[in-house]
Design an enzyme around this catalytic site. Structure first.
Site, PDB file in Angstrom:
ATOM      1  N   ASN C  22       0.849  -1.184   0.000  1.00 39.00           N
ATOM      2  CA  ASN C  22       0.000   0.000   0.000  1.00 39.00           C
ATOM      3  C   ASN C  22       0.889   1.239   0.000  1.00 39.00           C
ATOM      4  O   ASN C  22       1.817   1.332   0.818  1.00 39.00           O
ATOM      5  CB  ASN C  22      -0.908   0.000   1.238  1.00 39.00           C
ATOM      6  CG  ASN C  22      -1.815   1.217   1.280  1.00 39.00           C
ATOM      7  OD1 ASN C  22      -1.352   2.344   1.473  1.00 39.00           O
ATOM      8  ND2 ASN C  22      -3.106   0.998   1.102  1.00 39.00           N
ATOM      9  N   THR C  45      -4.822  -0.184  -2.861  1.00 37.95           N
ATOM     10  CA  THR C  45      -5.105   1.190  -2.429  1.00 37.95           C
ATOM     11  C   THR C  45      -6.312   1.154  -1.500  1.00 37.95           C
ATOM     12  O   THR C  45      -7.291   0.450  -1.754  1.00 37.95           O
ATOM     13  CB  THR C  45      -5.270   2.161  -3.616  1.00 37.95           C
ATOM     14  OG1 THR C  45      -5.500   3.466  -3.095  1.00 37.95           O
ATOM     15  CG2 THR C  45      -6.412   1.773  -4.539  1.00 37.95           C
ATOM     16  N   GLU C  46      -6.225   1.879  -0.390  1.00 37.48           N
ATOM     17  CA  GLU C  46      -7.193   1.693   0.698  1.00 37.48           C
ATOM     18  C   GLU C  46      -8.592   2.189   0.352  1.00 37.48           C
ATOM     19  O   GLU C  46      -9.548   1.876   1.053  1.00 37.48           O
ATOM     20  CB  GLU C  46      -6.709   2.336   1.999  1.00 37.48           C
ATOM     21  CG  GLU C  46      -6.619   3.849   1.991  1.00 37.48           C
ATOM     22  CD  GLU C  46      -5.207   4.331   1.743  1.00 37.48           C
ATOM     23  OE1 GLU C  46      -4.471   3.654   0.982  1.00 37.48           O
ATOM     24  OE2 GLU C  46      -4.834   5.376   2.304  1.00 37.48           O
ATOM     25  N   ASN C  47      -8.737   2.954  -0.737  1.00 31.29           N
ATOM     26  CA  ASN C  47     -10.090   3.324  -1.141  1.00 31.29           C
ATOM     27  C   ASN C  47     -10.797   2.187  -1.868  1.00 31.29           C
ATOM     28  O   ASN C  47     -11.904   2.372  -2.359  1.00 31.29           O
ATOM     29  CB  ASN C  47     -10.095   4.626  -1.959  1.00 31.29           C
ATOM     30  CG  ASN C  47      -9.086   4.644  -3.067  1.00 31.29           C
ATOM     31  OD1 ASN C  47      -7.954   4.175  -2.901  1.00 31.29           O
ATOM     32  ND2 ASN C  47      -9.467   5.169  -4.197  1.00 31.29           N
ATOM     33  N   SER C  87     -11.739  -3.084   2.555  1.00 29.12           N
ATOM     34  CA  SER C  87     -10.359  -2.699   2.294  1.00 29.12           C
ATOM     35  C   SER C  87      -9.575  -2.553   3.604  1.00 29.12           C
ATOM     36  O   SER C  87      -8.455  -3.051   3.734  1.00 29.12           O
ATOM     37  CB  SER C  87     -10.344  -1.375   1.530  1.00 29.12           C
ATOM     38  OG  SER C  87      -9.041  -1.055   1.110  1.00 29.12           O
TER      39      SER C  87
END
Lengths: 211, 222, 211, 222
Positions: C22, C45-47, C87
């Site tokens: 990430n 990606t954390e979204n 996520s």
């Protein structure tokens, strides 16, 4: 089986269009067949599906498509599948309108005992507790008497309760009780039965519906 | 477009050999639907796969799946929601050969999800005030009693999926999905028994249920 | 910008095939471009996405495809999308191997301060705390000095920490420190710098790698 | 095959009228990606949609989406993870016009999921020992400090989805999914702004992200 089907048919009459309904094992499962073409009622099954259709025809069962009783089902158009944790998130989160559950005993406050059998080790609970806590409305669907002819509606359950939360409606082949103000109210007597029969075969205290 | 991060395709025997003595294993499936039966039954040929703690909704049926492991005395403890359907489990419990931890099905699946999600514990109203609340912490939220449930984790998860791509992205089939995606998150080692392995890109990215970062090994059982 | 790109390139050299990585906002984002055709490293990606590809070409940005810095990205074959809660479940659950984060300050134990700006109200945190707690390995990627020429590596952070958990590796344009036994160990000096420069520009205590 | 349980298709104005004074609303989106901008901006034409508590990752950008609501003084409180990108929010907070509750993004999305899942509260290690732990209960699990986070719920959720079927089953588009599926579970009333409504059966049952039991109303913005 005709008594069980009678009860299921009587329960189906209490379902309203727009409801998302979960059917428990046993008599509640039979409610699916009593819905006929009631398109307004959508069935959810806690093993991870919304949009349960009628039982498949002979030889048409899909091994990957079962209900909570592990019986073959079909999927209606608009169905969806989800994981167990998601399914119970929906149940606990109040997204299932109505849970129809079987009962071994029901007490005078409408509380259900339906998971622990008398004299047997406690080795199964399934989703009954989750449904009783999460569904906005709970309907208990049960024969009025046990196989031994004893009343299932009792003042206090001898069997362990499934939840503190009571049912909203209790439907048997003989009567319908609404749970109101913490007690049972007899709101309907089925054709072929009368108030005297219900009174004689109900060990839980109940009130009569006021006219 | 195979990658180094791809889940590796291994044999049933190589998979079974990854379950050590005394391991805690999660096994997907609701009854036999979505259960990795071939993987589970291959454990019988690996004597080290014993003294197991099994986290699974059921322990199979007599003579089938986990039921066979139980019959051979490989399972020391079962954590699940419904064991009554296997009379062998009832008997083994009665004779003190099987320790049992019974959880409501929703609490169990949520505890597995929590184990995979870095949630140490959570509060649910389910089972509060019942026999299953015994020994559990109770706390009221908005006047309603809730139980504290700790997360569940395992050493190995054995899953069943319909299809994998070569990276290990998984999709399931209808109600055979059930506990499998939850368990995919909650074990140190994740092995999925699949019907089919397709090239990378053949599964719609919007429809992947278990992304490949969760999956270590695939076993193909056509 | 070439210092930032240098740092990103140095960080990329520490990534191992098979890692799910990430990238935080700022310098870490530049690591994507330094990976080249390193197919063994997969970006999350954390979204809500796994399988982030390089930035799109001019005029090819998809408005529905952005990274955590809200910059346009592309998707590689085998990518997948998931909700925010899923996520971060992956992140907290240890399924992201490596988190690369920017830093405003780093203390002598390797702990990062990267969310609260000096003298400003605390109005943004994003996913940095979640990543620092959940990722199995954390790499801090930062310039060695602030814009004002002050050391970013300090004995005690004046700014609030992002987590108690320290970074595992600190990479600047001048040096690489490994966090070991609760302290910083200088494990590499970059070409163009020497140990004296690093010592003079690092306000945190550190040990030298033993030969 | 429309059903009575189908989500009803309503206009932007009918949707905006469902947000009462003082309501808590959840608004999907990460920045403007996956944000129901048309729905949010239509609130400006409904004076009752004021004194709002907004649960959203950001409060938009100046002059766009929630940023416009903020500029018009409609938002009393914002719960989210990142407000720094809107200088109006920073100013409104400094001047005491905007109350702010800042949560780590993962804790926030998990609290929303919990609100929709009947989980009263949960323990996470995130933010333990930091400034954001102030005022929160701390408890150790396996020696690691965790914070107790309570669930979040809203009166109304405003979502953005790519496509709905006539029942209200939703699918999203790429990273525009983000908070939308979580928020779909956690509000008393759920309204989704969609690009397209397709017939029932046109969405693969395995690929439905938000099943229709969660969705009350659809607003079509082609």
């Amino acid at each position: 089986m005709s008594v069980q089907r009678d009860i299921a048919r009587r329960v189906a009459g209490h379902l309203r269009d727009g409801e998302v309904v979960n059917l428990g094992i046993g008599i509640p499962t039979l409610v699916a067949d009593s819905l006929g073409d009631r398109e307004g009622v959508v069935l959810q099954t806690e093993n991870g599906m919304l949009g349960v259709g009628p039982a498949p025809g002979e030889g048409e069962a899909d091994p990957a498509l079962v209900n909570a009783g592990k019986l073959p089902i079909t999927a209606l158009p608009g169905a969806s599948y989800f994981s167990s944790s998601t399914s119970f998130a929906f149940i606990r989160g109040g997204h299932v309108t109505t849970s129809i559950l079987g009962a071994l005993q029901i007490d005078g406050r409408g509380r259900i005992a339906n998971w622990a059998l008398p004299g047997r080790p406690i080795l199964g609970v399934g989703g009954a507790m989750d449904l009783l806590v999460g569904a906005r409305r709970v309907i208990a669907a049960t024969t009025h008497l046990t196989k031994d002819g004893e009343p299932k509606l009792v003042a206090e359950c001898a069997l362990p309760l499934t939840a503190e939360r009571p049912a909203d409606l209790v439907v048997t082949e003989a009567a319908t009780f609404t749970v109101r103000d913490g007690g049972l109210v007899l709101t309907e007597v089925a054709p072929g039965f009368d108030r005297a029969w219900v009174a004689a075969h109900t060990a839980a205290p109940f009130r009569e519906e006021e006219a | 477009m195979p990658r180094v991060t791809a889940a590796t395709l291994i044999s049933l025997d190589d998979a079974a050999a990854l379950v050590p003595r005394g391991a805690t294993i999660m096994v997907g499936g609701f009854g036999l639907v979505g259960k990795p039966v071939a993987l589970v039954e291959r454990l019988l040929e690996h004597p080290e796969a014993t003294e197991l703690t099994v986290i699974s909704n059921n322990v199979g049926e007599p003579g089938k799946g986990l039921g066979r492991l139980l019959a051979e005395g490989r399972i020391a403890k079962a954590i699940g929601s419904y064991f009554t359907s296997n009379r062998d489990a009832v008997l083994a419990h009665a004779e003190g050969r099987l320790e049992v931890e019974l959880l409501p099905q929703g609490t169990m699946s949520e505890a597995i999800r929590a184990g995979g999600a870095g949630i140490a514990a959570f509060y649910v109203a389910t089972a509060a005030g019942t026999l299953l609340a015994e020994g559990k912490e109770t706390r009221e939220f908005d006047g309603v009693p809730h139980l504290l449930q700790h997360a569940l984790r395992a050493d190995v998860a054995l899953l069943r999926a319909r299809r994998a791509d070569e990276l290990g992205n998984l999709v399931y089939e209808k109600t055979a999905r059930n506990f499998n995606p939850d368990m995919a998150t909650a074990a140190d080692l994740v092995i999925a028994q699949v019907d089919e392995v397709v090239p990378v890109g053949a599964i719609d990215p919007e429809a992947v249920v278990t992304p490949h970062l969760l999956v270590d090994h695939l076993v193909l059982t056509p």
